[in-house]
Design a protein around this motif. Structure first.
Motif, PDB file in Angstrom:
ATOM      1  N   THR A 248      -4.065 -23.721  35.492  1.00 18.03           N
ATOM      2  CA  THR A 248      -4.230 -22.593  34.862  1.00 18.03           C
ATOM      3  C   THR A 248      -4.818 -22.846  33.484  1.00 18.03           C
ATOM      4  O   THR A 248      -4.008 -23.385  32.507  1.00 18.03           O
ATOM      5  CB  THR A 248      -3.067 -21.652  34.528  1.00 18.03           C
ATOM      6  N   THR A 250      -4.986 -21.699  30.287  1.00 20.06           N
ATOM      7  CA  THR A 250      -4.659 -20.513  29.445  1.00 20.06           C
ATOM      8  C   THR A 250      -3.466 -20.973  28.453  1.00 20.06           C
ATOM      9  O   THR A 250      -2.959 -21.922  28.666  1.00 20.06           O
ATOM     10  CB  THR A 250      -4.268 -19.325  30.048  1.00 20.06           C
ATOM     11  N   LEU A 253       0.964 -16.605  28.114  1.00 15.97           N
ATOM     12  CA  LEU A 253       2.202 -16.217  29.266  1.00 15.97           C
ATOM     13  C   LEU A 253       2.286 -14.716  29.364  1.00 15.97           C
ATOM     14  O   LEU A 253       2.232 -13.990  28.508  1.00 15.97           O
ATOM     15  CB  LEU A 253       3.461 -16.809  29.174  1.00 15.97           C
ATOM     16  N   SER A 257       4.902 -13.467  35.964  1.00 13.40           N
ATOM     17  CA  SER A 257       4.044 -14.211  36.436  1.00 13.40           C
ATOM     18  C   SER A 257       4.094 -15.817  36.081  1.00 13.40           C
ATOM     19  O   SER A 257       5.219 -16.144  35.303  1.00 13.40           O
ATOM     20  CB  SER A 257       2.450 -13.954  35.919  1.00 13.40           C
ATOM     21  N   GLU A 258       3.449 -16.701  36.798  1.00 17.66           N
ATOM     22  CA  GLU A 258       3.690 -18.220  36.561  1.00 17.66           C
ATOM     23  C   GLU A 258       2.192 -18.528  36.424  1.00 17.66           C
ATOM     24  O   GLU A 258       1.150 -18.203  36.936  1.00 17.66           O
ATOM     25  CB  GLU A 258       4.580 -18.800  37.551  1.00 17.66           C
ATOM     26  N   ILE A 259       2.250 -19.919  35.922  1.00 15.05           N
ATOM     27  CA  ILE A 259       0.938 -20.769  35.389  1.00 15.05           C
ATOM     28  C   ILE A 259       1.243 -22.193  35.900  1.00 15.05           C
ATOM     29  O   ILE A 259       2.405 -22.834  35.826  1.00 15.05           O
ATOM     30  CB  ILE A 259       0.439 -20.853  34.213  1.00 15.05           C
ATOM     31  N   ASN A 260       0.287 -22.851  36.314  1.00 13.87           N
ATOM     32  CA  ASN A 260       0.351 -24.263  36.608  1.00 13.87           C
ATOM     33  C   ASN A 260      -0.230 -25.038  35.349  1.00 13.87           C
ATOM     34  O   ASN A 260      -1.283 -24.912  34.883  1.00 13.87           O
ATOM     35  CB  ASN A 260      -0.380 -24.744  37.765  1.00 13.87           C
ATOM     36  N   GLY A 261       0.592 -25.961  34.696  1.00 12.39           N
ATOM     37  CA  GLY A 261       0.132 -26.698  33.253  1.00 12.39           C
ATOM     38  C   GLY A 261       0.146 -28.092  33.632  1.00 12.39           C
ATOM     39  O   GLY A 261       0.534 -28.613  34.620  1.00 12.39           O
ATOM     40  N   TYR A 270       2.392 -21.901  24.218  1.00  8.85           N
ATOM     41  CA  TYR A 270       2.032 -20.677  24.772  1.00  8.85           C
ATOM     42  C   TYR A 270       2.605 -19.419  23.918  1.00  8.85           C
ATOM     43  O   TYR A 270       3.428 -19.355  23.309  1.00  8.85           O
ATOM     44  CB  TYR A 270       2.296 -20.391  26.248  1.00  8.85           C
ATOM     45  N   THR A 340       5.126 -26.255  36.260  1.00  7.18           N
ATOM     46  CA  THR A 340       4.795 -24.928  36.604  1.00  7.18           C
ATOM     47  C   THR A 340       5.701 -24.179  35.379  1.00  7.18           C
ATOM     48  O   THR A 340       6.965 -24.373  35.395  1.00  7.18           O
ATOM     49  CB  THR A 340       5.381 -24.378  37.932  1.00  7.18           C
ATOM     50  N   SER A 342       6.900 -20.207  34.450  1.00  6.81           N
ATOM     51  CA  SER A 342       7.083 -19.034  34.817  1.00  6.81           C
ATOM     52  C   SER A 342       8.032 -17.767  33.817  1.00  6.81           C
ATOM     53  O   SER A 342       8.891 -18.480  33.119  1.00  6.81           O
ATOM     54  CB  SER A 342       7.690 -18.698  36.308  1.00  6.81           C
TER      55      SER A 342
END
Length: 346
Positions: A248, A250, A253, A257-261, A270, A340, A342
């Motif tokens: 992801t 970005t 945050l 929701s969650e992102i993969n870093g 973030y 990940t 979140s």
């Protein structure tokens, strides 16, 4: 960190092991009178055939602690890789000696690769002076598929004899990859080197303190070094797979929701905007590094966590007031990897 292994003594193959175990060094007859343990055995083991035995008050005595033992002869050829496992009602220790009465290894299960052909002695000792009862001995030969070349996806099984083992790995497509080194015999460690000075390593990033590397790799030729944290010997496997993960792009945050870093070595930061006061949970999960989370915000608020989540991942659960927060994701050992992140309102 050293992982908990099923081995009672991690491999010191090819020499005399210093063992603080009941009954492995003070057997009557063989060790006290100088006779060969191999020549004083009560039976013969054949790899692949099941054997039975029993420790009783009539079994030979270990002078060291009063436990009893049973010894079996075993013939091996150079390069033979075997596994011996003993089960039954009696608590036991399995040891392997050469024809010079040198203790090679004590482990459960016992795995061993013969450096030379010859006769050996397998000794089943009671764990304590009160250890009596029947037991079964199961043994088998093991085949390796270790060629020194790794493919994606793929796996290999090898034997580490104290010295590191190196492999060639070709990455054809840029993306996320997972490399795991698994062993019950020793504490695994991986080092990966590649194009443009790429270098990463891991000791305990996987399950059960096994080594694991999860990272974004560019196409090119890589060298993977598989070794032991404690320079031990034993059986291991390496598994490689590509990961269906989209990183992801970005630096913000969002709640619920969650992102993969992905990071190389430096921390990633973030921004998190909290609109309503409440209890929130932040999680950082990774199979390739020891994650560390930190968050700071209004009125001097600060919280940090290393192992508060599942499987030693990071987790922060706090009451947040409205405002803008800065979240920092990093690795405890300053290595890189995929993770990940979140944020959930509780």
């Amino acid at each position: 960190m050293s992982k908990n292994s099923s081995s009672l003594v991690k491999g010191t193959l090819g020499g005399v092991a210093v063992v603080m175990l009941a009954g492995c060094q003070a057997m009557s007859g063989a060790s006290s009178g100088g006779a060969s343990i191999v020549g004083s055995t009560d039976g013969k083991l054949v790899i692949g055939e099941r054997s039975r035995g029993e420790l009783t008050t009539q079994s030979p005595l270990n002078f060291k602690d009063g436990s009893r033992y049973q010894a079996y002869s075993l013939s091996l050829q150079e390069g033979d890789l075997i596994e011996i496992e003993v089960d039954g009602s009696v608590e036991n220790v399995v040891s392997l000696y050469d024809d010079q009465n040198d203790l090679l290894i004590s482990a459960s299960p016992l795995r061993f690769r013969a450096d030379q052909s010859g006769d050996y002695a397998v000794v089943i000792s009671g764990l304590t002076a009160d250890s009596y009862g029947p037991f079964n001995i199961r043994s088998k030969s093991m085949e390796l598929n270790d060629t020194g070349v790794l493919t994606v996806p793929g796996s290999t099984m090898g034997w580490l004899q104290m010295e590191p083992r190196t492999y060639e790995l070709t990455v054809e497509t840029a993306g996320a990859y997972q490399i795991d080194m698994l062993s019950d015999d020793f504490d695994t460690m991986l080092v990966l080197q590649g194009p443009n000075g790429y270098h990463t390593e891991d000791d305990d990033g996987g399950m059960d303190y096994n080594a694991s590397i999860g990272d974004m790799l560019e196409p090119g030729e890589y060298t993977l070094t598989a070794t032991s944290y404690e320079q031990s010997a034993g059986l291991f496997s390496i598994e490689i797979s590509s990961l269906d993960i989209e990183i992801t792009e970005t630096d913000t945050l969002e709640v619920n929701s969650e992102i993969n870093g992905w990071m190389r070595s430096s921390p990633n930061s973030y921004t998190l905007n909290i609109a309503e006061e409440g209890v929130y949970q932040l999680d950082m999960r990774s199979t390739s590094m020891d994650s560390v989370l930190a968050i700071e915000g209004p009125d001097g608020f600060y919280a940090e966590d290393d192992d508060g989540g599942d499987n030693y991942n990071s987790r922060i659960t706090e009451t947040f007031k409205p405002g803008v927060y800065q979240v920092t994701a990093r690795s405890y050992e300053e290595n890189g990897g995929i993770y990940t992140l979140s944020v959930q309102r509780r």
